[in-house]
Scaffold this motif. Sequence first.
Motif, PDB file in Angstrom:
ATOM      1  N   ASP A   1       0.877  -1.065   0.076  1.00  0.00           N
ATOM      2  CA  ASP A   1      -0.103   0.013  -0.101  1.00  0.00           C
ATOM      3  C   ASP A   1       0.846   1.254   0.126  1.00  0.00           C
ATOM      4  O   ASP A   1       0.478   2.224  -0.828  1.00  0.00           O
ATOM      5  CB  ASP A   1      -0.987   0.012   1.381  1.00  0.00           C
ATOM      6  N   PHE A   2       1.951   1.103   0.831  1.00  0.00           N
ATOM      7  CA  PHE A   2       2.782   2.371   0.722  1.00  0.00           C
ATOM      8  C   PHE A   2       3.401   2.810  -0.608  1.00  0.00           C
ATOM      9  O   PHE A   2       3.649   3.697  -1.242  1.00  0.00           O
ATOM     10  CB  PHE A   2       4.029   2.176   1.498  1.00  0.00           C
TER      11      PHE A   2
ATOM     12  N   ARG B   1       9.378  10.985  -0.166  1.00  0.00           N
ATOM     13  CA  ARG B   1       8.422   9.885   0.325  1.00  0.00           C
ATOM     14  C   ARG B   1       9.462   8.772  -0.388  1.00  0.00           C
ATOM     15  O   ARG B   1       9.571   7.541   0.332  1.00  0.00           O
ATOM     16  CB  ARG B   1       7.042   9.954  -0.173  1.00  0.00           C
TER      17      ARG B   1
ATOM     18  N   GLU C   1      14.351   3.500   4.252  1.00  0.00           N
ATOM     19  CA  GLU C   1      14.000   2.609   5.511  1.00  0.00           C
ATOM     20  C   GLU C   1      12.898   1.634   5.291  1.00  0.00           C
ATOM     21  O   GLU C   1      13.041   0.596   6.009  1.00  0.00           O
ATOM     22  CB  GLU C   1      13.276   4.315   6.202  1.00  0.00           C
ATOM     23  N   ARG C   2      11.738   2.044   4.806  1.00  0.00           N
ATOM     24  CA  ARG C   2      10.500   1.156   4.977  1.00  0.00           C
ATOM     25  C   ARG C   2      10.847  -0.293   4.185  1.00  0.00           C
ATOM     26  O   ARG C   2      10.759  -1.224   4.934  1.00  0.00           O
ATOM     27  CB  ARG C   2       9.419   1.897   4.360  1.00  0.00           C
TER      28      ARG C   2
ATOM     29  N   ARG D   1      13.422  -2.600   5.723  1.00  0.00           N
ATOM     30  CA  ARG D   1      12.909  -3.208   6.881  1.00  0.00           C
ATOM     31  C   ARG D   1      12.143  -4.195   6.462  1.00  0.00           C
ATOM     32  O   ARG D   1      12.024  -5.535   7.085  1.00  0.00           O
ATOM     33  CB  ARG D   1      12.158  -2.309   7.551  1.00  0.00           C
TER      34      ARG D   1
ATOM     35  N   GLU E   1      12.132   7.785   1.863  1.00  0.00           N
ATOM     36  CA  GLU E   1      11.834   7.010   2.991  1.00  0.00           C
ATOM     37  C   GLU E   1      11.342   5.770   2.823  1.00  0.00           C
ATOM     38  O   GLU E   1      11.875   4.759   3.315  1.00  0.00           O
ATOM     39  CB  GLU E   1      10.539   7.655   3.468  1.00  0.00           C
TER      40      GLU E   1
ATOM     41  N   SER F   1       0.267   9.003  -5.677  1.00  0.00           N
ATOM     42  CA  SER F   1       0.463  10.632  -5.524  1.00  0.00           C
ATOM     43  C   SER F   1       1.384  11.167  -6.734  1.00  0.00           C
ATOM     44  O   SER F   1       1.125  12.260  -7.309  1.00  0.00           O
ATOM     45  CB  SER F   1       1.102  10.737  -4.294  1.00  0.00           C
TER      46      SER F   1
ATOM     47  N   ASP G   1       0.667   3.936  -2.892  1.00  0.00           N
ATOM     48  CA  ASP G   1       0.362   5.328  -2.283  1.00  0.00           C
ATOM     49  C   ASP G   1       1.097   6.319  -3.068  1.00  0.00           C
ATOM     50  O   ASP G   1       0.863   7.185  -3.573  1.00  0.00           O
ATOM     51  CB  ASP G   1       0.537   5.657  -1.039  1.00  0.00           C
TER      52      ASP G   1
ATOM     53  N   GLN H   1       7.418  13.996  -3.012  1.00  0.00           N
ATOM     54  CA  GLN H   1       7.221  12.809  -3.595  1.00  0.00           C
ATOM     55  C   GLN H   1       8.603  12.187  -3.463  1.00  0.00           C
ATOM     56  O   GLN H   1       8.788  10.792  -3.094  1.00  0.00           O
ATOM     57  CB  GLN H   1       6.662  12.791  -4.867  1.00  0.00           C
TER      58      GLN H   1
END
Lengths: 293, 204, 647
Positions: free
Chosen positions: C411-412, C446, C453-454, C457, C449, C419, C415, C443
């Motif tokens: 979903d991220f 994002r 990071e996300r 992980r 990130e 956008s 997203d 953007q």
Amino acid sequence: MAIIGAGILKGLGVTMRHFVETYIEDFKYMGFNVDSSAVRRQNPKNRGLATIEYPKEKMPLPENFRYVPFLVEDTSKEEEKCTSCGICAKVCPPQCIWIERTEDPVTKRPVPQPKQFFIDSTICMNCGFCAEFCPFDAIKMDVNYEISYYPAEDYKTAAADAVAASIQDNVLPVHGGGAVGRLIFDKTGLMKSDVYHATIHPSDWAREVAERKPAPAAKAAPVAVAAPAAGLSAPKPAGPKMAGGPKMAAPAAGVVVPAAPIVSSEAPAPAVVSPPAQVPVTRPSKPKIVGHV
Amino acid sequence: MAEEQFQNDIPVPDDLKNNIFITSLDKLYNWGRKRSMWPMLFGLACCAIEMIATAASRHDLARFGWELMRASPRQADLMIVSGTVTKKMIPQIVRLYNQMPEPRYCVAMGACATSGGPFKEGYNVVSGVDKYIPVDVYIPGCPPRPEALMHSFIKLQEKIEKQSIRTVRWYQKGDEVSIPVPMLGPDLVDMRKANEIKAQAATV
Amino acid sequence: MAAGAPAPAAPKPAVAAASPVSGAKPPAAPAAVAAPAKPAVAANTDAEMADITAKFEGLISKAPYEGVFINDPARLVEVATYVRDGLHFSMLSSITAVDYPKDGVIEVVYHATRVPSGGKPLCFKVRVPREDGKCSMPSLCGVYPGAEFQEREAYDLYGVRFEGNPDLRRILMWEGFAGWPMRKDWKEAYFEGETKPFETRWPAGKHELAEERVPWQDNVTFPKDFDPFSYTSKPDGNIYESMTGNRNSVQGFPDAPVVVDANGMNQPQADEFMDELKTDEIIVNMGPQHPSTHGVLRMVVKLDGETITDLKLALGYLHRNHEKIGERNTWLHNIPYTDRLDYICGLANEWGYVLGVERMMGITPTPRVEYLRILMAELTRIESHFWSIGFLLNDVGAFFTPALYFITERDFIIDLFESVAGSRLMCNYMRFGGVSRDFTEQQLQRAHELAFERLPRAIDELDHFLTENDILKARCIGVGYLPADRSVAYSLTGPCLRAAGVGYDVRKADPYGYYERFDWDVPVRYNADVYDRYLVRVQEMRESLKIVQQVLQRMSKDTKVGDIQAGKKAYNHRVPAGQTYARVETPKGELGFYLVSDGGQNPYRYHIRSSSFINLNSLKEMTVGYKVADSVVILGSLDIVLGEVDR
Ligand code: SF4
Ligand code: SF4
Ligand code: SF4
């Protein structure tokens, strides 16, 4: 691999961590504005799982988000910006735009204003080409996705009655006409003010305003057309129609994009749609075989 | 909600008493139905991906009491037609619909299920599932966002609220009429129109 | 199943050999192996074409635009065998037909590829007359088993009979359907005009729905005296009969002869050990409405007890006529349609299509565009692999918990797509020579990130969560084995092929975009089972992440903000006459677009070589011998998307 089941335990650990993290997050956000907490937690930085409680709270929609298109109304003149050049009808991949051009009653020459403008939102694939290629910024993609509906209620045409009757009597609808009637938008149904456009597309609007300022609109408009006009036989935009440019910028340019929610939850869905009476759907009455689809 | 009706002490003519009882019962009955709709686990195309996303953690259909997606039509109340309905698939869809016990509902999710959508002109595409089975709620969009799907559920709940036990088709006299399953002939043959097609073919 | 064996014997010796290997290897050991020393990728196939022209003198002539003609269809097999064995084009990428009603011929176009070294595909073509009865040619199934489904597709849509194809039935439409729908003169029921844009839309604004016209009178003809009441519909042809073989008792199929014994029981005319085991051989239909078939796929499996002894696929339940619609569309119109092919990874499909058109038009995208495309395509790959691993776990039996975690991560990513491009799935992002929108600062932030990071992980967590899970290993190791040579023969591509030890990845083998400028590897593993396919996917996500990180680090330095369109943005493209076969590596495998232009606004031929569809060729060989519960796992490991299978 030494211990049998170690892998499973590791996996269960992950599940456990998700469980705990979710509660830690909940804890962190306690006391803040509860309404927006789940939305704010839809951020890659946060851990844990957060559910958006939809009708109460909504994901903020990005500006680029596109659903079905709408026609921009120039509020200063209370009429559509569309010049019925037909580009959107040409670039529409499933060909779900129909435009009827106005003709001057005397000279029979085309007038740059659509007499009728239909979009069949049951076919529209939300691709955004119409908005992207319209040289007059006259059609934009809406962000209101709450337009699902059920036919038998407020929609009064023969076809809808047939559907309603079929639901009651178990006679199957011949045409399933409800959807076809209600979700074809005509010009009135499609029209939304440029204030609304400025609200939902602030940066797009800023670009439009910036483009409009330097030159008088009478010049600016043809410039805007110049590039795409190559392949079409559209009428040149008539002067008077476009002359309102600076004026039309006036009311809306000053609109500081309000801090209102991008999509207001209160906006009732029917507002999008024109009264059903204005949706002319041609339905030949001759008997025919329609089951074969 | 239902109790309020009983506490209402406006005098009621005798011949209307029965109606009021039914109205109260309607409320209870509708409340029960709309809060525990079990959709059928049944995806057709791209829209099904958004349907799965709706059922996932972020949007969580369970909040509506609708989380139990049943793979068997016998246990489902709601068919979400999520995607393009093709001629090759429509016999199965009609069969599944016939197998669902009443009360049953159908949501046409996305442009394709509503009218054929972008693939409407295709030779193997049915232009809308409502050509064969009655649809309760339509969702335009390609694909509708998960929120749009949930909006349709709210709409469906609204619709259910308006129904009355006395008029819904599944408590009427007579047998339940199932929808004739279309046949894959030289092209798709709607068996409800078989007579016309036969007459037509005779004159070719 | 071995007679009387109490425990199920390993169905294939090769599997038994493979599992200890992967068991002995610590699975956490680095799985990525750089693809075999980077081959010098051939820029064209002139040398090979000269070679076969010389070898088969008089038989071969040069075809316009691309490839060679084989003038005598009867000798096709001979040439193809030489192409495979002599020239080492060991994989048949694509087969398609093109209709030329003016010349009265149908041209069948083959593209063969060297594996794993890659390079440009070798193209050879055969022409056969269009008339029914004469429209036939030899099948290549004997040379390239992967040809089977594609030949059936060409038969289904164009009516070319491939003599020798083991199962020449319609594949996307149903048996009994009238006509060959992809032929140029065949008109669909809702036919409005040969090409878009349709004249009625503007300026007259004729508002008429397609179904309002009596739809089938002109274009669909029912045969004279067609009687729906007495017509027997047999949409699958003789699919069951062809599977019953010598065991004649098939439950539920009245056509099959059944021997009833004195007690009134069905008695199979069985061979010896069946008698002994007293098992019934049954045929089970899985799908098209089945939670584990990933959509509307139908598998017809023949079971002996629980063991699968035969499998056939019935496809076409989502056949949405992409190609027919695509040939009516203008070049631009097709971009959003490609999103709907493999709807999990729409952006990757778009790239394949725009790449083909750009090659024909001679457009070079700007650096910014190339960076953005790689960024989006690799994020798509990660997103798609999240999805496929999640659903593989569903099939294994870990119902939905892993899938929910991965959908959350996905979903991220979508997203971000929403956008930037405006839609979660159907991004409609790429244009010819450009992309529709640039990233804004936020953007990019994002994306940073996510990439730094996300997602690292999340991938680590996935690895931690699943890779060593004993149940997953028990269900996946040694299941669905298909050795490298068979995989290549079946034209298997994508992670499944790389899990069989063949490092073939279009991004390296036939490079496009700026992939060569980034540092990344092609993960390869060697056990060719479901577990290795899973590991390859995990590793590929890490490699994709590596690319994304490099793109983000270098983008601001190497490119100009806002430089997102080469040349002028237009909507009415005219593509010079020509042909091209453009292919990209989508998360599912090699996605090819075979495009033919006649110089007009619309593609003359728009063919999609879909990896999901062709990968299914090998499902039978992967599945037979395993238990029925494994079949869903094996199917899950193939990671098909029905939108692309049926198109
Ligand atoms: S492209 Fe714009 S101006 Fe032209 S007809 Fe469409 S909406 Fe009107
Ligand atoms: S969004 Fe696309 S499909 Fe919808 S009306 Fe515009 S051009 Fe047509
Ligand atoms: S409406 Fe759009 S997203 Fe949904 S199934 Fe049809 S093409 Fe796919």
